[in-house]
Write a protein that holds these residues in place. Structure first.
Motif, mmCIF file in Angstrom:
data_model
loop_
_atom_site.group_PDB
_atom_site.id
_atom_site.type_symbol
_atom_site.label_atom_id
_atom_site.label_comp_id
_atom_site.label_asym_id
_atom_site.label_seq_id
_atom_site.Cartn_x
_atom_site.Cartn_y
_atom_site.Cartn_z
ATOM 1 N N LEU A 335 17.759 -35.052 -27.371
ATOM 2 C CA LEU A 335 16.518 -35.397 -26.671
ATOM 3 C C LEU A 335 15.701 -34.141 -26.382
ATOM 4 O O LEU A 335 14.496 -34.104 -26.584
ATOM 5 C CB LEU A 335 16.843 -36.102 -25.350
ATOM 6 C CG LEU A 335 17.299 -37.549 -25.407
ATOM 7 C CD1 LEU A 335 17.734 -37.997 -24.023
ATOM 8 C CD2 LEU A 335 16.205 -38.451 -25.928
ATOM 9 N N TRP A 338 14.264 -32.611 -29.552
ATOM 10 C CA TRP A 338 13.089 -33.308 -30.082
ATOM 11 C C TRP A 338 11.830 -32.970 -29.294
ATOM 12 O O TRP A 338 10.736 -32.825 -29.861
ATOM 13 C CB TRP A 338 13.328 -34.812 -30.087
ATOM 14 C CG TRP A 338 12.049 -35.576 -30.326
ATOM 15 C CD1 TRP A 338 11.387 -36.375 -29.446
ATOM 16 C CD2 TRP A 338 11.267 -35.585 -31.530
ATOM 17 N NE1 TRP A 338 10.251 -36.880 -30.015
ATOM 18 C CE2 TRP A 338 10.157 -36.405 -31.301
ATOM 19 C CE3 TRP A 338 11.411 -34.969 -32.771
ATOM 20 C CZ2 TRP A 338 9.195 -36.635 -32.272
ATOM 21 C CZ3 TRP A 338 10.436 -35.205 -33.743
ATOM 22 C CH2 TRP A 338 9.354 -36.033 -33.486
ATOM 23 N N ASP A 339 11.977 -32.816 -27.990
ATOM 24 C CA ASP A 339 10.815 -32.472 -27.173
ATOM 25 C C ASP A 339 10.159 -31.188 -27.662
ATOM 26 O O ASP A 339 8.960 -30.991 -27.481
ATOM 27 C CB ASP A 339 11.232 -32.302 -25.707
ATOM 28 C CG ASP A 339 11.078 -33.602 -24.935
ATOM 29 O OD1 ASP A 339 10.512 -34.554 -25.500
ATOM 30 O OD2 ASP A 339 11.540 -33.668 -23.779
ATOM 31 N N GLU A 341 10.877 -29.858 -31.015
ATOM 32 C CA GLU A 341 10.642 -29.957 -32.460
ATOM 33 C C GLU A 341 9.355 -30.709 -32.777
ATOM 34 O O GLU A 341 8.684 -30.434 -33.775
ATOM 35 C CB GLU A 341 11.823 -30.667 -33.127
ATOM 36 C CG GLU A 341 13.071 -29.799 -33.198
ATOM 37 C CD GLU A 341 14.298 -30.601 -33.577
ATOM 38 O OE1 GLU A 341 14.193 -31.840 -33.688
ATOM 39 O OE2 GLU A 341 15.364 -29.999 -33.748
#
Lengths: 401, 609
Positions: A335, A338-339, A341
């Motif tokens: 999580l 991803w924030d 990426e």
């Protein structure tokens, strides 16, 4: 809360004039430059300008949305660039580039959009209310302006450029080509995981150049005089920049308990594989003024050789397309990865550079003065941060015959 | 030559160019075996998310938030001044005290499952215990804090609709007109239904606020439907009756519309500014809502439906809707809209867990990573359950203070009993019918107040309103009702027909959930006097009732999904999940993983036999 900044700017890679230029054997060029770069946005995947960091919706447990904290940060950096080039042979030059960050200035430009009505306050939170609330929980207010004047070394770049052997048709058509290899030494630093506003000086955080770059360049001269000096040059360069994965430390919230406390789930350390670049440059160099020429110590007392020295004024323009690959965060939390990426997906930069060079070599003064401006605003990019850079400097050229 | 250079470049580019993809914000996992095994599988499968959830929700949000309360609480309960609670440990230790107290009631299976979670995720057992008990404990502590704050804020002494006692009209629906107290609420008791009906269009409203620190006229706010009246408006008249008492009279600037519903929203703050913890603020009375009708509306106070409020000062609370029989198109359904505490993180950690225990029926719960329960779920026997919090001072933490009242210097805020999620879990583990589920709910005392709706595939449908019965009011803290049950006025508690139920986050049957009591200077009063949920809950119940009433055809899953996504009934900030339990099909339809939860499509999860 997330920490406010992950800053990226741009400093030039090892600088040679023209795409295929090398130094004559035994020549040394010292280059001291001042570079000022400013950055105030990032490009979205749709080429729209966005603030450098996402807006931060803030919630009060059970109280709904306190408000949305928006930052429009402007980051400015002052670098000192020291370069040295040496002509090992007439076809091979080697060099070193030492960038030193002298000062960073970050203005956060925070604004606030009030959120839900808070019954216990009798109003919605204002920005002042929010910071008062945060401070009551041990989170210091993020400064409106952060200035760091410590001198910090960035990654040192070593380079070698080799003028490739020319075929006959190349010689006949004033065509040159070269290969260049740059390798960075990991002398820069990572951003401090405990600071709310922090700047790293490694090449990845500066987004300046790859850790290893392989260039293949070519130049075609036009209007070449009998001394080999051109009036017009068209150049091209393609390069691949490789970035090594980097290890970072997770934050423990020692200074900013609500902003930088992620080590428990991200891990004590995590990795970033920045993703490589594939790029190409087209350039044009125009010589509007050759200047007076005289025999001097620079030419070894030879007027003939002085006529072969660089023109007094050269104007250059270039366009560089940089395709950037996806950056990959590798922590214990997908999580969290991803924030980050999502802001560093495969994208592109469109870099225009305009340079003016005044060479005093023909006058017997072994100096060159130059100024350049580099912009990434002219053609919007994607998933990149367009830094605009002004550079000014002086080069001293020496040769021992 | 050129080609040779290009090939390695292109191959490198191919390797490095894999695009990032967002990880799921909702997961579905299946856990089997003993309680410990199931916990271990859960903890292992969601290790990263559990640690992320614990850090972002508790460490970075709830703990610092609760720690703000330490000075106030330590002022009353000196134990919280001791070293153990200092240096940022207050919130964790406070919640851990209660977690350990609750732990005894969890049973061996509950404790084993938590051990499995801890081992699989890398949390300590204590952290896993707190993660699984903090909701109820925090609600109880927060409830006490809220009641204390409301106790500090101006109190409405009285409300009077001037002229209602002499207008020759029955304004309170009791069949008589112009009684001495008609149109007068002294002392003020927050009304469940309309405050008055058939008022003259020129009726003036008079309110008396009182506060020991004085009422600040500048903070008085009177909203009348869409119009807002503040200090300085010629429609408002202020009279200082005595120190600390302020009379406010509102005069309509023009006649109110005939045969209409009018909503008054009243609020005021005091003159004392609280500086610590920040931000600086006065103490504010919650928004008090008074609903009336003007002459010609022809409605009884109980028949008036609260309209939506559009002032952005209120958010819908959790609610549940059950349908069966003729109301249900293809078998009983139970819908649940749950909103409480997202904090911009809970929605990233949602999970549907299919439990397949060694003993007992398999069951599905809709919850969050690292939490062994959900606040809704169904089992393979066709029983479904959904619970909404219902603020009450008749909770276990108040009970613990009462039992320690003799020496408050040593007293602590200690929760006890079962968290609602564990009650849900027990229903799913044991019940074969809604009635059995209701009986299971009645077996254990809850930590806090909850309204749980139980339904089964045979048409059983019941609500159990729970409190901790700290005041021994004779019902054991259990107040049940079904669609056919009626109150003293012979009206259904919260149903339109024999085949439906609408349940909010306020008590419907357990109206006097608490006695009136003065405890160490703090007023203990029933929910309706202080809870921020009370008016919101009454409004969302009315809203859903209107929609259900307007539905001529039997209700099906898509209609309920649409209902749960209606903006007027969705908390846009703290919505956590929206669930439709299809009891006959043994299928959970859930929308979650975003805020608000129903902003993403519903996903069906069938419970295998």
């Amino acid at each position: 809360m997330r920490r406010l900044f992950f800053l990226v700017t741009l400093v030039p890679a090892l600088a040679f004039a023209m795409e295929t230029q090398v130094l004559p054997q035994g020549a040394i060029m010292l280059d001291v430059g001042y570079l000022r770069t400013s950055l105030d946005k990032q490009w979205s995947g749709e080429r729209k300008p966005l603030a450098l960091i996402d807006e931060l919706p803030r919630y009060e447990p059970g109280g709904g949305l306190q408000g949305i904290l928006r930052a429009r940060p402007v980051a400015e950096f002052d670098f000192l660039l020291v370069q040295a080039l040496y002509g090992v042979t007439d076809s091979l030059s080697v060099g070193v580039n030492v960038p030193i960050l002298m000062r960073s200035t970050i203005s956060t430009n925070l604004s606030w959009q009030p959120g839900d009505y808070q019954p216990q306050l009798g109003r919605s939170y204002s920005l002042e209310d929010f910071w008062s609330w945060a401070e009551s929980m041990g989170q210091p207010r993020v400064a409106d302006r952060a200035v760091d004047s410590r001198f910090r070394l960035a990654d040192i770049v070593l380079g070698a450029k080799y003028l490739l052997p020319r075929f006959e048709w190349m010689k006949a058509n004033a065509f040159r080509w070269s290969a260049q290899l740059n390798v960075a030494l990991p002398t820069g630093t990572n951003a401090d995981p405990e600071e709310a506003v922090s700047v790293g000086t490694n090449l990845w955080e500066l987004h300046a150049a790859g850790d290893v770059e392989l260039h293949l360049a070519a130049d075609k001269h036009f209007f070449v005089d009998e001394h080999g000096v051109y009036r017009l040059n068209i150049g091209a360069d393609v390069f691949y920049a490789f970035f090594r994965p980097r290890q970072y430390q997770g934050g423990r919230g020692l200074k900013n308990p609500l902003l930088n406390n992620n080590a428990f789930y991200v891990g004590d350390t995590y990795w970033i594989d920045p993703g490589d670049w594939l790029a190409g440059t087209l350039s044009i160099d125009v010589v509007p003024f050759l200047g007076p020429t005289r025999a001097s110590i620079v030419s070894g007392g030879s007027l003939e050789k002085a006529h072969a020295l660089p023109p007094m004024l050269t104007l250059s323009a270039s366009y560089t397309y940089v395709g950037t690959f996806q950056s990959d965060w590798q922590s214990a939390s997908k999580l969290w990865d991803w924030d980050r990426e999502k802001l560093w997906q495969a994208g592109e930069k469109n870099v225009f550079r305009f340079t003016g060079t005044i060479s005093l070599l023909r006058l017997g003064v072994p100096l060159q003065l130059y100024a350049s401006y580099r912009s990434q605003d002219i053609i919007p990019g994607r998933y990149t941060r367009p830094a605009n850079v002004f550079t000014g400097g002086v080069r001293a050229v020496m040769k021992f015959w | 030559m050129r080609l040779l250079l290009l090939l390695p470049v292109l191959s490198l580019a191919t390797l490095a160019c894999a695009p990032a993809t967002p990880p799921p914000t909702r997961e579905t996992i299946v856990v089997t075996g003993s309680a410990y095994d199931r916990g271990l599988q859960h903890g292992t499968a969601l290790r990263s998310k559990i640690r992320s959830f614990y850090t972002t929700l508790l460490n970075n949000s709830l703990y610092p938030f609760l720690s703000r309360e330490q000075p106030d609480i330590a002022g009353l309960l000196k134990e919280y001044d001791s070293d153990r609670y200092k240096e940022g440990r207050f919130a964790f230790e406070l919640l851990l005290d209660s977690a350990k107290s609750i732990e005894r009631d969890l049973g061996r299976a509950g404790r084993d499952e938590l051990r499995g979670i801890a081992e699989g995720s890398g949390l300590t057992y204590e952290q896993a215990l707190v993660l699984n008990t903090f909701v109820d404990t925090t609600l109880a502590v927060r409830g006490i804090g809220l009641a204390i704050r409301q106790g500090r804020a101006p109190v409405i002494e009285s409300v009077e609709f001037l002229g209602a006692g002499a207008d020759q009209v029955d304004n309170d629906g009791d069949g008589s007109s112009d009684e001495t107290d008609e149109g007068v609420f002294r002392p003020y008791d927050p009304p469940f239904f309309a405050a008055a009906v058939e008022l003259d269009v020129r009726t003036r409203l008079r309110v008396v606020f009182s506060d020991a620190d004085g009422v600040e006229p500048q903070t008085v706010r009177v909203r009348v439907n869409e119009a807002l009246y503040l200090h300085g408006d010629p429609s408002l008249e202020f009279v200082d009756l005595s120190p600390g008492r302020l009379q406010v009279t509102w005069t309509p600037p023009e006649p109110l519309p005939l045969a209409s519903q009018i909503t008054f929203v009243l609020s005021a703050g005091d003159t004392r500014i609280i500086e610590i913890p920040g931000p600086p603020r006065a103490s504010f009375r919650r928004d008090e809502e008074l609903l009336v009708t003007t002459r010609g509306a022809g409605l009884h106070p109980r028949d008036i439906s609260r309209p939506p409020l559009t002032d952005n000062r209120t958010r819908p609370p959790p609610f549940a809707v059950g349908v069966k029989g003729a109301r249900a198109a293809s078998g009983p359904l139970l819908a649940h809209s749950f909103a409480l505490l997202d904090a911009n993180t809970a929605h990233k950690h949602t999970v549907v867990v299919e439990h397949r225990p060694d003993n007992g029926p398999p069951y599905l719960t809709v919850g969050w990573a690292g939490i062994v329960y959900g606040l809704s779920g169904l089992n393979s026997r066709g029983v479904g359950v959904a619970c909404n919090p219902s603020d009450t001072l008749d909770n276990s933490v108040v009970g613990s203070v009462l039992s320690q009242a003799a020496d408050l210097s040593k007293a602590k805020l200690l929760a006890s009993g079962l968290p609602a999620g564990f009650l849900v879990k027990r229903v799913l583990e044991r019940a074969g019918t809604a009635a059995e589920g209701a009986a299971v709910l009645a077996e254990d005392s809850p930590v806090y107040g909850w309204n749980c709706t139980v339904a089964d595939d045979q048409g059983g449908l019941e609500v159990v309103e729970l409190d901790s019965d700290a005041f021994k009011q004779g019902q054991g803290g259990v107040y049940g009702y079904g669609p056919t049950d009626r109150d003293a006025t012979m009206r259904r508690f919260s149903s339109l027909t024999d085949d439906d139920l609408i349940v909010g986050s306020s008590y419907t049957r357990n109206r006097d959930d608490s006695i009136f009591l003065n405890l160490a200077g703090q007023r203990v009063v029933p929910q309706r006097y202080w809870s921020g949920f009370f008016f919101r809950s009454r409004r969302v119940i009315d809203n859903v009732t209107r929609r259900l009433q307007a539905r001529a055809e039997p209700v099906d899953v898509p209609w309920l999904e649409g209902l749960l996504a209606e903006p007027e009934v969705v908390d846009r900030s703290d919505s956590m999940n929206a669930v439709v339990l299809d009891l006959r099909a043994r299928t959970v339809h859930s929308a979650m993983g975003a805020v608000p939860a129903p902003s993403v499509p519903f996903v069906a999860t069938e419970l295998r036999p």
